[in-house]
Scaffold this motif. Sequence first.
Motif, PDB file in Angstrom:
ATOM      1  N   GLU A   1      -8.895  -2.127 -17.635  1.00 13.87           N
ATOM      2  CA  GLU A   1      -8.185  -1.403 -16.583  1.00 13.87           C
ATOM      3  C   GLU A   1      -7.309  -2.348 -15.766  1.00 13.87           C
ATOM      4  O   GLU A   1      -6.179  -2.009 -15.397  1.00 13.87           O
ATOM      5  CB  GLU A   1      -9.179  -0.700 -15.662  1.00 13.87           C
ATOM      6  N   LEU A   2      -7.807  -3.532 -15.496  1.00 15.51           N
ATOM      7  CA  LEU A   2      -7.039  -4.497 -14.721  1.00 15.51           C
ATOM      8  C   LEU A   2      -5.782  -4.910 -15.472  1.00 15.51           C
ATOM      9  O   LEU A   2      -4.706  -5.055 -14.873  1.00 15.51           O
ATOM     10  CB  LEU A   2      -7.917  -5.725 -14.416  1.00 15.51           C
ATOM     11  N   GLU A   3      -5.894  -5.094 -16.775  1.00 11.67           N
ATOM     12  CA  GLU A   3      -4.727  -5.464 -17.578  1.00 11.67           C
ATOM     13  C   GLU A   3      -3.720  -4.320 -17.644  1.00 11.67           C
ATOM     14  O   GLU A   3      -2.503  -4.549 -17.640  1.00 11.67           O
ATOM     15  CB  GLU A   3      -5.167  -5.866 -18.990  1.00 11.67           C
ATOM     16  N   MET A   4      -4.193  -3.073 -17.686  1.00 12.67           N
ATOM     17  CA  MET A   4      -3.294  -1.927 -17.728  1.00 12.67           C
ATOM     18  C   MET A   4      -2.454  -1.832 -16.455  1.00 12.67           C
ATOM     19  O   MET A   4      -1.328  -1.322 -16.477  1.00 12.67           O
ATOM     20  CB  MET A   4      -4.096  -0.634 -17.921  1.00 12.67           C
ATOM     21  N   SER A   5      -2.991  -2.329 -15.348  1.00 14.45           N
ATOM     22  CA  SER A   5      -2.261  -2.270 -14.079  1.00 14.45           C
ATOM     23  C   SER A   5      -0.995  -3.118 -14.119  1.00 14.45           C
ATOM     24  O   SER A   5      -0.093  -2.934 -13.295  1.00 14.45           O
ATOM     25  CB  SER A   5      -3.162  -2.739 -12.923  1.00 14.45           C
ATOM     26  N   GLU A   6      -0.884  -4.040 -15.086  1.00 17.80           N
ATOM     27  CA  GLU A   6       0.287  -4.898 -15.180  1.00 17.80           C
ATOM     28  C   GLU A   6       1.488  -4.170 -15.761  1.00 17.80           C
ATOM     29  O   GLU A   6       2.603  -4.713 -15.761  1.00 17.80           O
ATOM     30  CB  GLU A   6      -0.048  -6.125 -16.035  1.00 17.80           C
ATOM     31  N   LEU A   7       1.293  -2.956 -16.289  1.00 21.45           N
ATOM     32  CA  LEU A   7       2.424  -2.198 -16.811  1.00 21.45           C
ATOM     33  C   LEU A   7       3.402  -1.838 -15.696  1.00 21.45           C
ATOM     34  O   LEU A   7       4.614  -1.837 -15.896  1.00 21.45           O
ATOM     35  CB  LEU A   7       1.929  -0.921 -17.501  1.00 21.45           C
ATOM     36  N   GLU A   8       2.853  -1.508 -14.516  1.00 20.32           N
ATOM     37  CA  GLU A   8       3.689  -1.208 -13.356  1.00 20.32           C
ATOM     38  C   GLU A   8       3.085  -1.890 -12.126  1.00 20.32           C
ATOM     39  O   GLU A   8       2.481  -1.242 -11.276  1.00 20.32           O
ATOM     40  CB  GLU A   8       3.788   0.305 -13.140  1.00 20.32           C
ATOM     41  N   PRO A   9       3.238  -3.207 -12.021  1.00 18.61           N
ATOM     42  CA  PRO A   9       2.614  -3.940 -10.920  1.00 18.61           C
ATOM     43  C   PRO A   9       3.193  -3.540  -9.562  1.00 18.61           C
ATOM     44  O   PRO A   9       4.407  -3.369  -9.416  1.00 18.61           O
ATOM     45  CB  PRO A   9       2.936  -5.400 -11.245  1.00 18.61           C
ATOM     46  N   ASN A  10       2.308  -3.350  -8.603  1.00 18.65           N
ATOM     47  CA  ASN A  10       2.721  -2.972  -7.251  1.00 18.65           C
ATOM     48  C   ASN A  10       2.450  -4.142  -6.311  1.00 18.65           C
ATOM     49  O   ASN A  10       1.305  -4.500  -6.073  1.00 18.65           O
ATOM     50  CB  ASN A  10       1.936  -1.726  -6.814  1.00 18.65           C
ATOM     51  N   PHE A  11       3.517  -4.729  -5.795  1.00 23.64           N
ATOM     52  CA  PHE A  11       3.344  -5.841  -4.866  1.00 23.64           C
ATOM     53  C   PHE A  11       4.143  -5.632  -3.576  1.00 23.64           C
ATOM     54  O   PHE A  11       4.267  -6.554  -2.763  1.00 23.64           O
ATOM     55  CB  PHE A  11       3.758  -7.167  -5.526  1.00 23.64           C
ATOM     56  N   THR A  12       4.690  -4.429  -3.380  1.00 21.23           N
ATOM     57  CA  THR A  12       5.519  -4.194  -2.197  1.00 21.23           C
ATOM     58  C   THR A  12       4.787  -3.454  -1.082  1.00 21.23           C
ATOM     59  O   THR A  12       5.392  -3.125  -0.066  1.00 21.23           O
ATOM     60  CB  THR A  12       6.784  -3.389  -2.586  1.00 21.23           C
ATOM     61  N   ASP A  13       3.489  -3.182  -1.262  1.00 22.87           N
ATOM     62  CA  ASP A  13       2.695  -2.522  -0.216  1.00 22.87           C
ATOM     63  C   ASP A  13       1.992  -3.564   0.639  1.00 22.87           C
ATOM     64  O   ASP A  13       1.294  -4.438   0.108  1.00 22.87           O
ATOM     65  CB  ASP A  13       1.637  -1.600  -0.830  1.00 22.87           C
ATOM     66  N   PHE A  14       2.138  -3.454   1.953  1.00 27.53           N
ATOM     67  CA  PHE A  14       1.365  -4.289   2.872  1.00 27.53           C
ATOM     68  C   PHE A  14       0.052  -3.559   3.133  1.00 27.53           C
ATOM     69  O   PHE A  14       0.036  -2.476   3.711  1.00 27.53           O
ATOM     70  CB  PHE A  14       2.105  -4.525   4.177  1.00 27.53           C
ATOM     71  N   ILE A  15      -1.056  -4.154   2.695  1.00 28.84           N
ATOM     72  CA  ILE A  15      -2.355  -3.479   2.723  1.00 28.84           C
ATOM     73  C   ILE A  15      -3.111  -3.771   4.018  1.00 28.84           C
ATOM     74  O   ILE A  15      -3.287  -4.935   4.399  1.00 28.84           O
ATOM     75  CB  ILE A  15      -3.200  -3.913   1.517  1.00 28.84           C
ATOM     76  N   VAL A  16      -3.552  -2.702   4.675  1.00 24.72           N
ATOM     77  CA  VAL A  16      -4.422  -2.820   5.853  1.00 24.72           C
ATOM     78  C   VAL A  16      -5.712  -2.057   5.563  1.00 24.72           C
ATOM     79  O   VAL A  16      -5.690  -0.835   5.417  1.00 24.72           O
ATOM     80  CB  VAL A  16      -3.761  -2.254   7.118  1.00 24.72           C
ATOM     81  N   PRO A  17      -6.851  -2.750   5.451  1.00 31.72           N
ATOM     82  CA  PRO A  17      -8.120  -2.057   5.161  1.00 31.72           C
ATOM     83  C   PRO A  17      -8.771  -1.482   6.424  1.00 31.72           C
ATOM     84  O   PRO A  17      -8.757  -2.109   7.481  1.00 31.72           O
ATOM     85  CB  PRO A  17      -8.989  -3.151   4.547  1.00 31.72           C
TER      86      PRO A  17
END
Length: 301
Positions: A128-144
Amino acid sequence: MDIKQLRDYIKKFSLEDGDLGSQGYNRVLVQLFGYLGHGKSSFINSCKYVLQDGENFQEHAEARETDHGLTMIRNAYPLTDVITIVDNRGCSTMNDFERAEVYAQLGNFIPPGQKVNWKYNFRTMMDELEMSELEPNFTDFIVPIFVYSARKQIQNEEMKEVKIFMENCVRMTGVVPIIVLTFKTKGDYMEIEKEFRRIGAEQVIAIENYTNTNHMKTLGRTTDILMVIHSALKNVTFRLEQPRNPKRERIERKKFLLNYIHQIDLQEENERRSEKLKEFGIYPEKERRERDTMRSICSVM
């Protein structure tokens, strides 16, 4: 700040406002975590409600006051053009494998709208982690944000689990999770707040959610909920005062998650090996000593 000022600040918030600009981010992703049935979905409905005029309450996220929880899909709900809040799947126990899935949600490796299934083996998680590389999302600023019901009885084991989760949130996002205590009027929220501050929480905000059956807006309830969103945005502003690299940060989150999954797999493998050796009468050194000691005691008796 009064309600109008809080609402205006949230609605007009822009990632470009700081001296360094957005640095490659285009959205604030407020991520909700917590145990089953603690009020995450109701909190989303409340956030949507307090940002609108009037008292036309809508249930955007399906909510139910039970300990079983309803959320299975990682649903995202826009609050403004810039801010989106995400209802992640709640945990029942936060064991190692469930916690790994929580971190996969936190790191944005599971796309919004996708069903979250707990997985209990190393290979499935890695796939599943490798599948996430098909459309990588790095433009969200994450606040937990960690949601906890004030009407629940705090357990020491739970606090240990939450402490680990909070520490790893900081490692993955650079932000200490905001603690939201729901059901403010139905429990001793001040005592629970002390427990969360004891394990490292910096911001703890107690609220009472709005619901289908109780949605007359009041000053206190509306202010509390707006303050949670305001606090999340203040964390974003603070972090954007320093140079950031969204692509590199995503890589670091992935490295953390890969290592975490690998450690789980090693632990599972060691336990399997130990059980296999026991079938042949071979015990780990510690267990062998304990067995021999018991045998000695029994022989004396």
